[in-house]
Write a protein that holds these residues in place. Structure first.
Motif, mmCIF file in Angstrom:
data_model
loop_
_atom_site.group_PDB
_atom_site.id
_atom_site.type_symbol
_atom_site.label_atom_id
_atom_site.label_comp_id
_atom_site.label_asym_id
_atom_site.label_seq_id
_atom_site.Cartn_x
_atom_site.Cartn_y
_atom_site.Cartn_z
ATOM 1 N N UNK A 177 -8.033 -14.451 3.062
ATOM 2 C CA UNK A 177 -7.834 -13.034 3.386
ATOM 3 C C UNK A 177 -8.146 -12.761 4.853
ATOM 4 N N UNK A 178 -9.243 -13.318 5.331
ATOM 5 C CA UNK A 178 -9.616 -13.102 6.729
ATOM 6 C C UNK A 178 -8.565 -13.701 7.667
ATOM 7 N N UNK A 179 -8.087 -14.913 7.341
ATOM 8 C CA UNK A 179 -7.062 -15.550 8.184
ATOM 9 C C UNK A 179 -5.757 -14.761 8.158
ATOM 10 N N UNK A 180 -5.411 -14.222 6.986
ATOM 11 C CA UNK A 180 -4.196 -13.420 6.910
ATOM 12 C C UNK A 180 -4.308 -12.179 7.793
ATOM 13 N N UNK A 181 -5.467 -11.529 7.727
ATOM 14 C CA UNK A 181 -5.681 -10.351 8.585
ATOM 15 C C UNK A 181 -5.642 -10.726 10.054
#
Length: 340
Positions: A177-181
């Motif tokens: 999720x953090x990488x996608x953001x």
């Protein structure tokens, strides 16, 4: 650079490292506890084996003494001291058939002796069975305890592995999720940067097209301190007079270099000529020296030959003089007297 995002990543990484370190410490402590339990179990098993061996040794010492064996009388070290006469009485049990002291039908204590031997063998068998059952029971108890502890350790290990897998799965989901953001923010930032760069490039191109740099204006290189000085980053080249002066200076340098080469060639030729003359003079001197050496050697050989001839003549003369002065008559008289 997005400093806040980097700080957030650093904090998350530190948090993950701290959690990983705590989990490793917990696993290390758990492994230490398991090792202690295993050591205790091994020590208990060794003690049980030691106790069983000790019990067997005590049983053999108490109930299986060498004196109680049937063949002990064959290897008894005190046999001669304990030995008795061949027959003490008519009921002596030591009187065997081979001793011709007691014959068939005279063994009156046969039934009691056989009964006592059977009872003794039965007691020995029962005692061995009891000891064997006790040893088996102890071994079974130790095996059951070991299996129970092993099962508990396996269950704890499986629970710990499941817990670690769940934590890893949660960390992976959070990381995705953090990488996608971060990827979305980075794509938006790159899009804005590309647009701003394109705008700056267009402004720069239009500024260069309208400026003096691409228009090749020679006046832009003139310095404010005088026309004889130029600005190096704006200078567009020399004029025709300056180029002619540089070419003339280069021609003078070429002529000077040719003159120096000619002088150096003449010096080398003179040096070679002097070297050849010195070599020739040395050769002539060596030949003259060799000629003198040959003449000296020839004269010395003649002198040695003359001296040799004189020495031979002198030796011949001395021999002849010695033979002429020898007293032959006295010698012959002495010889005759000795013969008589």
């Amino acid at each position: 650079v997005d400093k806040d995002a980097l700080d957030t990543q650093v904090k998350d990484r530190k948090t993950q490292e701290a959690a990983e370190k705590a989990r490793n410490e917990e696993l290390a402590n758990e492994m230490k506890q398991n090792d202690k339990i295993m050591c205790m179990l091994e020590e208990r098993q060794k003690n049980n084996i030691r106790n069983i061996n000790k019990a067997i040794s005590e049983f053999q010492k108490n109930y299986q003494k060498p004196e109680t064996r049937r063949e002990f009388d064959l290897s008894d070290p005190q046999a001669l001291k304990k030995d008795k006469p061949a027959r003490l009485s008519d009921n002596d049990p030591r009187c065997t058939v081979s001793g011709l002291q007691k014959f068939m039908g005279e063994d009156l204590n046969y039934n009691q002796r056989m009964k006592f031997q059977k009872e003794q063998l039965r007691e020995w068998s029962l005692q061995q069975q009891r000891d064997w059952k006790n040893a088996l029971a102890d071994q079974k108890f130790a095996d059951d305890l070991y299996d129970k502890n092993r099962i508990q350790l396996d269950q704890k290990t499986m629970e710990q592995q499941q817990k670690e897998e769940e934590e890893k799965r949660a960390v992976c989901v959070a990381t995705k999720d953090f990488n996608r953001t971060q990827a979305a923010e980075l794509a938006e930032r790159r899009k804005l940067e590309k647009y701003q760069k394109m705008k700056d490039d267009m402004d720069e191109i239009s500024s260069l097209l309208q400026g003096d740099l691409l228009s090749e204006n020679p006046e832009q290189a003139v310095s404010s301190f005088g026309r004889h000085r130029v600005i190096t980053d704006r200078w567009k080249g020399m004029n025709q007079d300056q180029l002619m002066a540089i070419r003339y200076s280069q021609q003078q340098q070429v002529l000077e270099k040719l003159r120096l080469k000619e002088e150096e060639r003449q010096r080398d030729a003179e040096w070679d000529r002097q070297s050849i003359q010195a070599a020739r003079a040395q050769l002539v001197l060596e030949r003259h020296q060799q000629r003198q050496n040959r003449e000296c050697r020839r004269a010395l050989d003649n002198i040695n030959a003359e001296l040799s001839r004189e020495q031979k003549s002198k030796n011949i003369y001395l021999k002849e003089e010695a033979y002429s002065n020898f007293p032959t008559d006295q010698y012959y008289a002495q010889f005759n007297t000795t013969s008589r």
